[in-house]
Design a protein around this motif. Structure first.
Motif, mmCIF file in Angstrom:
data_model
loop_
_atom_site.group_PDB
_atom_site.id
_atom_site.type_symbol
_atom_site.label_atom_id
_atom_site.label_comp_id
_atom_site.label_asym_id
_atom_site.label_seq_id
_atom_site.Cartn_x
_atom_site.Cartn_y
_atom_site.Cartn_z
ATOM 1 N N PHE A 202 0.843 -1.199 0.000
ATOM 2 C CA PHE A 202 0.000 0.000 0.000
ATOM 3 C C PHE A 202 0.878 1.249 0.000
ATOM 4 O O PHE A 202 0.631 2.196 -0.751
ATOM 5 C CB PHE A 202 -0.907 -0.034 1.234
ATOM 6 N N LYS A 203 1.902 1.248 0.841
ATOM 7 C CA LYS A 203 2.834 2.387 0.917
ATOM 8 C C LYS A 203 3.486 2.644 -0.444
ATOM 9 O O LYS A 203 3.556 3.792 -0.915
ATOM 10 C CB LYS A 203 3.901 2.102 1.973
ATOM 11 N N ALA A 205 2.449 1.750 -3.430
ATOM 12 C CA ALA A 205 1.461 2.203 -4.409
ATOM 13 C C ALA A 205 1.085 3.654 -4.166
ATOM 14 O O ALA A 205 0.888 4.435 -5.115
ATOM 15 C CB ALA A 205 0.217 1.308 -4.337
ATOM 16 N N TRP A 206 1.002 4.028 -2.898
ATOM 17 C CA TRP A 206 0.662 5.412 -2.535
ATOM 18 C C TRP A 206 1.768 6.358 -2.975
ATOM 19 O O TRP A 206 1.514 7.400 -3.586
ATOM 20 C CB TRP A 206 0.428 5.498 -1.033
ATOM 21 N N LYS A 209 1.700 6.905 -6.520
ATOM 22 C CA LYS A 209 0.415 7.483 -6.965
ATOM 23 C C LYS A 209 -0.275 6.572 -7.982
ATOM 24 O O LYS A 209 -0.878 7.032 -8.959
ATOM 25 C CB LYS A 209 0.631 8.879 -7.562
ATOM 26 N N ASP A 210 -0.169 5.271 -7.711
ATOM 27 C CA ASP A 210 -0.735 4.246 -8.597
ATOM 28 C C ASP A 210 -2.158 3.925 -8.150
ATOM 29 O O ASP A 210 -2.367 3.083 -7.268
ATOM 30 C CB ASP A 210 0.145 3.004 -8.558
ATOM 31 N N ILE A 211 -3.136 4.598 -8.734
ATOM 32 C CA ILE A 211 -4.530 4.413 -8.321
ATOM 33 C C ILE A 211 -4.969 2.968 -8.510
ATOM 34 O O ILE A 211 -5.645 2.389 -7.651
ATOM 35 C CB ILE A 211 -5.454 5.373 -9.105
ATOM 36 N N LEU A 214 -3.608 0.826 -5.747
ATOM 37 C CA LEU A 214 -4.284 1.137 -4.484
ATOM 38 C C LEU A 214 -5.677 0.509 -4.446
ATOM 39 O O LEU A 214 -6.077 -0.080 -3.432
ATOM 40 C CB LEU A 214 -4.382 2.651 -4.294
ATOM 41 N N LEU A 218 -7.303 -2.197 -1.694
ATOM 42 C CA LEU A 218 -8.403 -1.772 -0.831
ATOM 43 C C LEU A 218 -9.640 -2.608 -1.089
ATOM 44 O O LEU A 218 -9.971 -2.929 -2.239
ATOM 45 C CB LEU A 218 -8.723 -0.293 -1.085
ATOM 46 N N ALA A 246 -8.812 5.529 -2.690
ATOM 47 C CA ALA A 246 -7.588 5.566 -3.492
ATOM 48 C C ALA A 246 -7.395 6.937 -4.137
ATOM 49 O O ALA A 246 -6.283 7.496 -4.118
ATOM 50 C CB ALA A 246 -7.633 4.477 -4.560
ATOM 51 N N LEU A 249 -6.325 9.530 -1.585
ATOM 52 C CA LEU A 249 -4.934 9.388 -1.159
ATOM 53 C C LEU A 249 -3.966 9.920 -2.211
ATOM 54 O O LEU A 249 -2.960 10.562 -1.881
ATOM 55 C CB LEU A 249 -4.635 7.914 -0.857
ATOM 56 N N VAL A 250 -4.269 9.668 -3.473
ATOM 57 C CA VAL A 250 -3.411 10.191 -4.541
ATOM 58 C C VAL A 250 -3.482 11.714 -4.560
ATOM 59 O O VAL A 250 -2.463 12.397 -4.737
ATOM 60 C CB VAL A 250 -3.817 9.602 -5.907
#
Length: 311
Positions: A202-203, A205-206, A209-211, A214, A218, A246, A249-250
């Motif tokens: 998750f970290k 991907a965040w 910025k890979d929606i 993410l 989720l 997602a 977060l992006v």
């Protein structure tokens, strides 16, 4: 899930050692009952103040010092839980229990210094993870006290009844009701290593910025809740749906490109910490069900980040 009291310092006067030796037990109890370390510390201070307000004769007449201190602390917490519901109705945004780091990572007010007194640490076990504490928040004050005292600290229902001021039968019902809430809301436990892997993915991907990644991590019904306490910017209502979480977060990563995301243990579970110039500005706790993140809690209220940041 039983919590054992801490040992006293044998170099102290025996009576003082017996009293102070209960401090860690009281901190552990009060934090689980209130979900707030600062309030737990206040409860323990008030409990000791009441002890020292008694005469020597009154103190010597008490058969079990630990039992007396636990009873007083529990009753103070019970009263606070009732008033906390009213206070939280006026809280700005969502209220999330105060997150705790690993004991070795606790920070005092001095840069680079860590707390050395083990009596100030909360024992991290399954009764302290964020998902568990959030369920406790949904209970009535009496349910919470009866359940924590009996199921976590292993007090008998006779002792619980005396503390709560209800019959043993009523306390059994309260604990049973609380148990059902826990059972109905908790997914099957995942090994810590598995949870850590999900949080690490998750970290990454965040940060990228890979929606798509993410969303894949989720749960489709995932919920994200933020707690800024009106002191820092935070969403005032839960964000529902994996895709919505997602995208939020992006967007957050776009607005705060200088944030460093670090893996940390949060309330005994794999979590993340957001830092700006080395200072913790937010703590993220997760509820992982299977291979997906079902709940995400983000605490940015600086008043709840004292153990994580320097003063």
């Amino acid at each position: 899930m039983t919590i054992q009291p801490g040992a006293g310092d044998s170099l102290l006067d025996p009576s003082l050692s017996a009293i102070m030796g209960e401090r860690r037990q009281l901190i552990n109890l009060a934090y689980r009952l209130l979900g707030s370390l600062s309030e737990a510390e206040d409860v323990v201070q008030e409990t000791y103040a009441r002890w020292y307000a008694m005469s020597r004769q009154q103190q010597e007449a008490i058969e079990s010092v630990g039992g007396w201190l636990t009873t007083v602390a529990s009753r103070i917490c019970l009263n606070l839980l009732g008033s906390a519901r009213v206070r939280r109705e006026h809280y700005v945004g969502e209220w999330i229990p105060e997150p705790l780091p690993e004991p070795t990572e606790w920070i005092t007010g001095r840069p680079g210094a860590t707390t050395v007194d083990p009596a100030d640490h909360v024992t991290l076990d399954e009764s302290i993870n964020m998902a568990f504490l959030v369920v406790l928040e949904s209970m009535t004050p009496a349910e919470r006290v009866a359940f924590i005292l009996h199921d976590v600290f292993r007090y008998s229902f006779a002792e619980v009844a005396e503390i709560v001021g209800r019959t043993q039968a009523a306390c059994r019902q309260l604990a049973s009701s609380a148990r059902r809430r826990i059972r109905d809301s908790q997914p099957p436990a995942n090994p810590t290593a598995h949870q850590a892997g999900i949080v690490r993915n998750f970290k990454q991907a965040w940060e990228a910025k890979d929606i798509g990644a993410l969303i894949g991590l989720l749960d489709p019904d995932a919920t994200a809740i933020g707690d800024g306490g009106g002191l820092v910017s935070a969403v005032l209502r839960p964000i529902e749906g994996g895709e919505q979480v997602a995208r939020f977060l992006v967007g957050l990563a776009d607005r705060a490109p200088d944030l460093a995301i670090v893996e940390r243990t949060v309330n005994g579970q794999p979590g993340l910490v957001a830092q700006h110039d080395g200072v913790t500005v937010a703590v993220y706790a997760f509820d992982v069900a299977g291979d997906r993140i079902k709940h995400l809690w983000a605490v940015g209220n600086p008043e709840k980040l004292r153990p994580w940041t320097t003063g």
